[in-house]
Motif scaffolding. Structure first.
Motif, PDB file in Angstrom:
ATOM      1  N   MET B   1       0.995  -1.269  -0.032  1.00 30.00           N
ATOM      2  CA  MET B   1       0.040  -0.113   0.014  1.00 30.00           C
ATOM      3  C   MET B   1       0.794   1.108   0.181  1.00 30.00           C
ATOM      4  SD  MET B   1      -3.046   1.118   2.669  1.00 30.00           S
ATOM      5  CE  MET B   1      -3.404   2.782   2.901  1.00 30.00           C
ATOM      6  N   GLU B   2       0.623   2.111  -0.884  1.00 29.35           N
ATOM      7  CA  GLU B   2       1.093   3.326  -0.958  1.00 29.35           C
ATOM      8  C   GLU B   2       1.139   4.214   0.422  1.00 29.35           C
ATOM      9  OE1 GLU B   2      -0.179   5.855  -4.107  1.00 29.35           O
ATOM     10  OE2 GLU B   2       1.201   6.104  -5.134  1.00 29.35           O
ATOM     11  N   SER B   3       2.199   4.754   0.996  1.00 28.90           N
ATOM     12  CA  SER B   3       2.250   5.525   2.246  1.00 28.90           C
ATOM     13  C   SER B   3       1.523   6.918   1.850  1.00 28.90           C
ATOM     14  CB  SER B   3       3.579   5.567   2.887  1.00 28.90           C
ATOM     15  OG  SER B   3       4.450   6.130   1.990  1.00 28.90           O
ATOM     16  N   ALA B   4       1.280   7.465   2.923  1.00 27.55           N
ATOM     17  CA  ALA B   4       0.538   8.687   2.778  1.00 27.55           C
ATOM     18  C   ALA B   4       1.471   9.958   3.148  1.00 27.55           C
ATOM     19  CB  ALA B   4      -0.702   8.995   3.576  1.00 27.55           C
ATOM     20  N   ALA B   5       1.632  11.027   2.249  1.00 25.41           N
ATOM     21  CA  ALA B   5       2.443  12.212   2.308  1.00 25.41           C
ATOM     22  C   ALA B   5       1.560  13.136   3.385  1.00 25.41           C
ATOM     23  CB  ALA B   5       2.863  12.757   1.167  1.00 25.41           C
ATOM     24  N   ILE B   6       0.308  13.211   2.917  1.00 25.79           N
ATOM     25  CA  ILE B   6      -0.451  13.947   3.739  1.00 25.79           C
ATOM     26  C   ILE B   6      -1.795  13.139   3.974  1.00 25.79           C
ATOM     27  CG2 ILE B   6      -2.051  15.960   3.852  1.00 25.79           C
ATOM     28  CD1 ILE B   6       0.665  16.835   2.896  1.00 25.79           C
ATOM     29  N   GLN B   7      -2.361  13.182   5.102  1.00 20.87           N
ATOM     30  CA  GLN B   7      -3.449  12.223   5.586  1.00 20.87           C
ATOM     31  C   GLN B   7      -4.628  13.294   6.521  1.00 20.87           C
ATOM     32  OE1 GLN B   7      -3.055   8.681   7.831  1.00 20.87           O
ATOM     33  NE2 GLN B   7      -4.711   8.230   6.629  1.00 20.87           N
ATOM     34  N   ILE B   8      -5.459  13.681   5.664  1.00 17.87           N
ATOM     35  CA  ILE B   8      -6.349  14.765   6.680  1.00 17.87           C
ATOM     36  C   ILE B   8      -7.728  14.216   6.925  1.00 17.87           C
ATOM     37  CG2 ILE B   8      -7.593  17.019   6.667  1.00 17.87           C
ATOM     38  CD1 ILE B   8      -5.808  17.940   4.333  1.00 17.87           C
ATOM     39  N   LYS B  24     -15.917  21.220   6.507  1.00 17.53           N
ATOM     40  CA  LYS B  24     -16.697  20.542   7.523  1.00 17.53           C
ATOM     41  C   LYS B  24     -16.451  18.933   7.386  1.00 17.53           C
ATOM     42  CE  LYS B  24     -20.952  20.152   9.733  1.00 17.53           C
ATOM     43  NZ  LYS B  24     -22.573  20.196   9.515  1.00 17.53           N
ATOM     44  N   ASP B  25     -15.816  18.289   8.383  1.00  9.04           N
ATOM     45  CA  ASP B  25     -15.785  16.954   8.246  1.00  9.04           C
ATOM     46  C   ASP B  25     -14.981  16.783   6.711  1.00  9.04           C
ATOM     47  OD1 ASP B  25     -16.773  16.425  10.494  1.00  9.04           O
ATOM     48  OD2 ASP B  25     -18.619  16.138   9.455  1.00  9.04           O
ATOM     49  N   PHE B  26     -13.912  17.339   6.726  1.00 12.28           N
ATOM     50  CA  PHE B  26     -12.932  17.308   5.273  1.00 12.28           C
ATOM     51  C   PHE B  26     -12.003  16.245   5.450  1.00 12.28           C
ATOM     52  CE2 PHE B  26      -9.638  18.699   2.692  1.00 12.28           C
ATOM     53  CZ  PHE B  26     -10.218  19.012   1.567  1.00 12.28           C
ATOM     54  N   ASN B  27     -11.909  15.303   4.486  1.00  6.87           N
ATOM     55  CA  ASN B  27     -11.066  14.437   4.529  1.00  6.87           C
ATOM     56  C   ASN B  27     -10.205  14.266   3.116  1.00  6.87           C
ATOM     57  OD1 ASN B  27     -11.772  12.753   6.688  1.00  6.87           O
ATOM     58  ND2 ASN B  27     -13.512  12.957   5.732  1.00  6.87           N
ATOM     59  N   LEU B  28      -8.719  14.083   3.278  1.00  2.00           N
ATOM     60  CA  LEU B  28      -7.801  14.041   1.851  1.00  2.00           C
ATOM     61  C   LEU B  28      -6.949  13.347   2.040  1.00  2.00           C
ATOM     62  CD1 LEU B  28      -7.380  15.117  -1.046  1.00  2.00           C
ATOM     63  CD2 LEU B  28      -6.128  17.157   0.065  1.00  2.00           C
ATOM     64  N   ASN B  29      -6.319  12.504   1.114  1.00  3.06           N
ATOM     65  CA  ASN B  29      -5.057  11.630   1.345  1.00  3.06           C
ATOM     66  C   ASN B  29      -4.378  11.776  -0.064  1.00  3.06           C
ATOM     67  OD1 ASN B  29      -5.443  10.180   3.735  1.00  3.06           O
ATOM     68  ND2 ASN B  29      -6.582   8.618   2.844  1.00  3.06           N
ATOM     69  N   ILE B  30      -3.175  12.172   0.204  1.00  2.00           N
ATOM     70  CA  ILE B  30      -2.183  12.633  -0.721  1.00  2.00           C
ATOM     71  C   ILE B  30      -0.981  11.408  -0.844  1.00  2.00           C
ATOM     72  CG2 ILE B  30      -0.557  13.913  -2.369  1.00  2.00           C
ATOM     73  CD1 ILE B  30      -2.691  16.258  -0.805  1.00  2.00           C
ATOM     74  N   ALA B  31      -0.751  10.830  -1.720  1.00  2.00           N
ATOM     75  CA  ALA B  31       0.420   9.661  -1.609  1.00  2.00           C
ATOM     76  C   ALA B  31       1.719  10.481  -1.946  1.00  2.00           C
ATOM     77  CB  ALA B  31       0.224   8.650  -2.613  1.00  2.00           C
ATOM     78  N   VAL B  32       2.731   9.464  -1.039  1.00  2.00           N
ATOM     79  CA  VAL B  32       4.300  10.093  -1.294  1.00  2.00           C
ATOM     80  C   VAL B  32       4.535  10.135  -2.804  1.00  2.00           C
ATOM     81  CG1 VAL B  32       6.454   9.258  -0.855  1.00  2.00           C
ATOM     82  CG2 VAL B  32       4.923   9.258   0.902  1.00  2.00           C
ATOM     83  N   ALA B 200      -1.143  23.276 -14.835  1.00  2.00           N
ATOM     84  CA  ALA B 200      -1.574  22.029 -13.896  1.00  2.00           C
ATOM     85  C   ALA B 200      -1.568  20.827 -14.517  1.00  2.00           C
ATOM     86  CB  ALA B 200      -3.077  22.508 -13.266  1.00  2.00           C
ATOM     87  N   GLU B 201      -2.217  20.845 -15.855  1.00  2.00           N
ATOM     88  CA  GLU B 201      -2.342  19.511 -16.767  1.00  2.00           C
ATOM     89  C   GLU B 201      -0.675  19.066 -16.962  1.00  2.00           C
ATOM     90  OE1 GLU B 201      -5.494  20.928 -19.627  1.00  2.00           O
ATOM     91  OE2 GLU B 201      -4.763  19.011 -20.520  1.00  2.00           O
ATOM     92  N   SER B 202       0.061  20.060 -17.199  1.00  2.00           N
ATOM     93  CA  SER B 202       1.398  19.604 -17.669  1.00  2.00           C
ATOM     94  C   SER B 202       2.257  19.226 -16.047  1.00  2.00           C
ATOM     95  CB  SER B 202       2.204  20.323 -18.147  1.00  2.00           C
ATOM     96  OG  SER B 202       2.952  21.273 -17.762  1.00  2.00           O
ATOM     97  N   LEU B 203       1.787  19.564 -14.990  1.00  3.95           N
ATOM     98  CA  LEU B 203       2.547  19.263 -13.873  1.00  3.95           C
ATOM     99  C   LEU B 203       1.922  18.174 -13.037  1.00  3.95           C
ATOM    100  CD1 LEU B 203       4.995  20.012 -11.965  1.00  3.95           C
ATOM    101  CD2 LEU B 203       3.524  21.603 -10.874  1.00  3.95           C
ATOM    102  N   CYS B 204       0.815  18.283 -12.872  1.00  4.25           N
ATOM    103  CA  CYS B 204       0.137  17.270 -11.823  1.00  4.25           C
ATOM    104  C   CYS B 204      -0.046  15.815 -12.613  1.00  4.25           C
ATOM    105  CB  CYS B 204      -1.202  17.801 -11.342  1.00  4.25           C
ATOM    106  SG  CYS B 204      -0.775  19.533 -10.760  1.00  4.25           S
ATOM    107  N   THR B 205       0.279  15.024 -11.538  1.00  7.11           N
ATOM    108  CA  THR B 205      -0.127  13.531 -11.882  1.00  7.11           C
ATOM    109  C   THR B 205      -1.539  13.282 -11.228  1.00  7.11           C
ATOM    110  OG1 THR B 205       0.899  13.005  -9.662  1.00  7.11           O
ATOM    111  CG2 THR B 205       1.970  12.636 -11.919  1.00  7.11           C
ATOM    112  N   LYS B 206      -2.061  13.990 -10.321  1.00  5.38           N
ATOM    113  CA  LYS B 206      -3.275  13.570  -9.657  1.00  5.38           C
ATOM    114  C   LYS B 206      -4.063  14.904  -9.264  1.00  5.38           C
ATOM    115  CE  LYS B 206      -4.665   9.558  -7.350  1.00  5.38           C
ATOM    116  NZ  LYS B 206      -4.135   8.612  -6.263  1.00  5.38           N
ATOM    117  N   VAL B 207      -5.192  15.212  -9.246  1.00  2.53           N
ATOM    118  CA  VAL B 207      -5.674  16.669  -9.063  1.00  2.53           C
ATOM    119  C   VAL B 207      -6.870  16.326  -8.328  1.00  2.53           C
ATOM    120  CG1 VAL B 207      -5.070  18.010 -11.039  1.00  2.53           C
ATOM    121  CG2 VAL B 207      -7.278  16.592 -11.086  1.00  2.53           C
ATOM    122  N   ALA B 208      -7.181  17.273  -7.443  1.00  2.00           N
ATOM    123  CA  ALA B 208      -8.564  17.308  -6.504  1.00  2.00           C
ATOM    124  C   ALA B 208      -9.274  18.707  -6.997  1.00  2.00           C
ATOM    125  CB  ALA B 208      -8.217  17.172  -4.970  1.00  2.00           C
ATOM    126  N   LEU B 209     -10.663  18.717  -7.297  1.00  7.93           N
ATOM    127  CA  LEU B 209     -11.123  19.926  -7.453  1.00  7.93           C
ATOM    128  C   LEU B 209     -12.062  20.370  -6.277  1.00  7.93           C
ATOM    129  CD1 LEU B 209     -11.282  19.300 -10.979  1.00  7.93           C
ATOM    130  CD2 LEU B 209     -12.356  21.386 -10.425  1.00  7.93           C
TER     131      LEU B 209
END
Lengths: 429, 248
Positions: B1-8, B24-32, B200-209
């Protein structure tokens, strides 16, 4: 320590590259202290050392009027310039402006005859009291003429205290002239001879001297002068004027987001505040060094009294640090609460001028109206001035200075807490 | 399993009691190792989220972890990440080398490390010839590069970038994006916000809107485009957030 070193280095570099701020911190106080000390010194000199130009219009011309003028001359306060006795009051006023004289004295017509009549009358009454019957030049029971008053014209710019001392000098000369007339009449009545000059001089010339001794806490008898008040006073003003540079420095860091960036770094923000305070306290000590050096080395060359440092240099150093720290705390406080650089500069500069005015920097606190005495105590500059006065004018020691140092330390503590509370409220620390 | 760089987890935040709730009750995971784009219209909460992740703001409740450690005043956690703010958050009166000396020391580097990193970064970012000139005389693009250099001087494992290319020319933008890709290859996780969707398109591998404090879409870019039948990020953005003005 390396972090603190880089922070202090950063502050120094920023400060040294701001030439305008450096001028405000060093050049402005140097100019202020030289100009204001010169002005105050010359006005004090005018009163204390030099003779004041005085026009004399003798409309009487009699013996007593000449004696009155001679007595005025002997007081030594005035540089008498006789003017035409026929001048009207209007012409006299114009003449004052033309001769650059602040005062003119008019001896009225009938001055001698009235004085003579008065002296004859007093002599007659005195001799009658003694049971002596002598023949006077004039019947003592004759109607005594009131001596017409000597008039003093003065320029309205003349300070009231100085005007009162001129008034006192005129009264003294008039008294002297009257005493002389009475003495001469008495002597003549009793001996039928004119009073010998030598005896007259012996009797009338009051040679008694009043010693004026300034009292200092260390027992010394240094005479306070414009330098001893102004150099410390304007040094305090200069210290507090760093508020302009320091508060804008803080506002810049807030606006640029540097504070926010520092918050994300693994170093306590307090270190940044400490670096600012250390740097600017060193600047205030440099101001003390520069301005005091001027007082010691430059002033004697520009005909100003030399600054005499207190004997207790350790106390002087501690007081200077406390005053500098107080000024720095005020600068940071203004910077924390100001929302823009314009606000920091405007409020900072104006508030320092007001605090200086009510704190006894511009006018010594003892000369300020009673109504301002309570207000004066809220000015940190007042307590700084009191501490310096204790050392410079009263020759006080550390124990004497504590009375002023304690309020300074309390004010510093309050300002530091208020600054930290402001930074926390703005989520900057 | 990919470890998390950020875990909210269950994040709740509002600026003041009487102001609106941002998260409000916000969740987000960003992998290393990800190049993660946080995108959204004005007032969506991107900068606030970034400030919460970097510890500039404190949440009312919930948990934010960076590489498994809770974000706090702990110095060790702060050493893990770098932050490149939206504005030129450094000292304009100082030169790039002097700024790097100060911020490097505050990031925990010693004198030798700062010297080496300063030389390296100024060369890579094309600032060697102006290393000792005051930044106040620099162009916007040069200032952005100084801003970036300060953020990465301590080789952070996670780099937060809040609109790092605002107001710069095309050349500088490309240089910055290329440098960020290099950093990512070397193992740095990138968390990036911007209004430049092509960038952002050229840089990001993953996005969150994000919109109004909620994640309305999150995945790798290609999957998202396929799911929403869009050719590019701009179309996807308008499709999900609408065309009305967002004046915050």
């Amino acid at each position: 320590m390396y972090k603190l070193y880089t922070a202090i280095l950063k502050e120094l570099r920023i400060m040294l590259r701001d030439k305008a701020a450096l001028a405000v911190m060093f050049l402005m106080p140097v100019l202020l202290v030289v100009v204001i000390t010169s002005i105050q010194n010359s006005s004090l000199k005018m009163i204390n050392d030099n003779t004041v130009p005085m026009l004399v219009c003798n409309r009487d011309g009699g013996e007593s009027s000449l004696q009155f003028i001679d007595a005025l001359k002997k007081i030594g306060m005035f540089d008498l310039q006789k003017i035409d006795s026929a001048l009207t009051d209007k012409q006299l006023t114009d003449s004052m402006h033309a001769h650059d004289a602040l005062i003119a004295v008019v001896v009225p017509q009938g001055f001698t005859s009235a004085l003579k009549s008065k002296s004859q009358n007093i002599t007659g009454k005195a001799l009658t009291e003694f049971g002596m019957s002598v023949k006077l030049e004039q019947d003592s029971s004759a109607l005594v003429k009131e001596t017409p008053p000597v008039a003093m014209f003065y320029n309205p710019v003349l300070q009231e205290s100085f005007r009162l001392s001129v008034n006192g000098a005129l009264k003294s000369a008039q008294q002297f002239t009257e005493n002389r007339a009475v003495l001469q009449a008495l002597y003549l009545a009793m001996s039928d001879k004119k009073l010998p000059d030598s005896l007259e001089q012996q009797i009338l010339n009051n040679k008694s001297v009043i010693n004026q001794i300034p009292t200092a806490k260390d027992g010394s008898r240094k005479i306070p002068n414009a330098t001893q008040h102004n150099v410390p006073a304007w040094t305090i003003f200069a210290m507090f004027f760093i508020v302009v540079s320091l508060s804008t420095n803080v506002v810049k860091e807030k606006i640029s987001g540097s504070f926010i960036r520092l918050k994300t770094l693994p170093t306590s923000f307090i270190l940044n505040l400490a670096a600012k305070q250390i740097t600017y306290i060193v600047v205030t000590l440099a101001q003390v060094l520069v301005i005091f050096s001027l007082g010691i080395f430059l002033f004697p060359h520009i005909a100003l009294p030399k600054l005499v440092l207190p004997e207790n240099l350790g106390s002087l150093f501690l007081v200077s640090i406390a005053c500098g720290w107080c000024a720095v705390s005020y600068g940071i406080l203004i910077g924390v609460y100001a929302k823009s650089m314009e606000q920091a500069i405007g409020f900072g500069a104006v508030s320092v001028v007001i605090l200086a005015a009510i704190g006894g920097i511009v006018v010594p606190s003892f000369a300020m109206p009673e109504s301002l005495h309570l207000l004066m105590k809220i000015s940190p500059l007042h307590w700084c001035m009191e501490a310096y006065n204790t050392l410079f004018l009263e020759g006080g020691y550390m124990t004497n200075v504590l009375y002023s140092l304690l309020p300074i330390l309390l004010i510093i503590t309050a300002m530091q807490f208020a600054a930290i509370a402001g930074l926390k409220k703005q989520r900057l620390i | 399993m990919e470890s998390a760089a950020i875990q909210i987890s269950n994040l709740n935040f509002q600026y003041a009691e009487n102001s609106g709730v941002i998260f409000k009750d916000f969740n987000l995971n960003i992998a290393v190792g990800e190049r993660f784009g946080l995108l959204g219209p004005n007032g969506a909460g991107k900068t606030t989220l970034m400030n919460l992740m970097t510890g500039v703001l404190q949440s009312k409740s919930g948990n934010i972890q960076l590489l498994g450690k809770e974000i706090s005043e702990d110095k060790e956690v702060k050493k893990l990440f770098g932050f490149v703010p939206q504005f030129h958050s450094f000292y304009q009166e100082l030169s790039p080398a002097e700024n790097l000396e100060f911020f490097g020391a505050w990031a925990g580097l010693n004198r030798t490390e700062i010297k080496e990193r300063t030389k390296e970064l100024l060369t890579v970012l094309g600032l060697s010839n102006v290393a000792d000139k005051p930044v106040s005389k620099f162009s916007g693009g040069m200032k952005n590069r100084v801003n970036l250099a300060i953020g990465v001087i301590h080789r952070p494992k996670i780099l937060f970038l809040d609109e790092p290319t605002t107001g710069v020319d095309v050349q500088t933008r490309h240089a910055i994006v290329d440098y960020l890709k290099e950093l990512n290859k070397a193992g740095t996780t990138l968390i990036y916000t911007s209004h430049h969707l092509t960038e952002a398109e050229s840089l990001c591998t993953k996005v969150a809107l994000i919109d109004e404090g909620k994640i309305i879409a999150q995945n790798d870019l290609q999957t998202l485009l396929q799911e929403h039948k869009q050719d590019g990020l701009e179309g996807l953005f308008l499709n999900l957030t609408g065309r009305s003005y967002r004046d915050s």
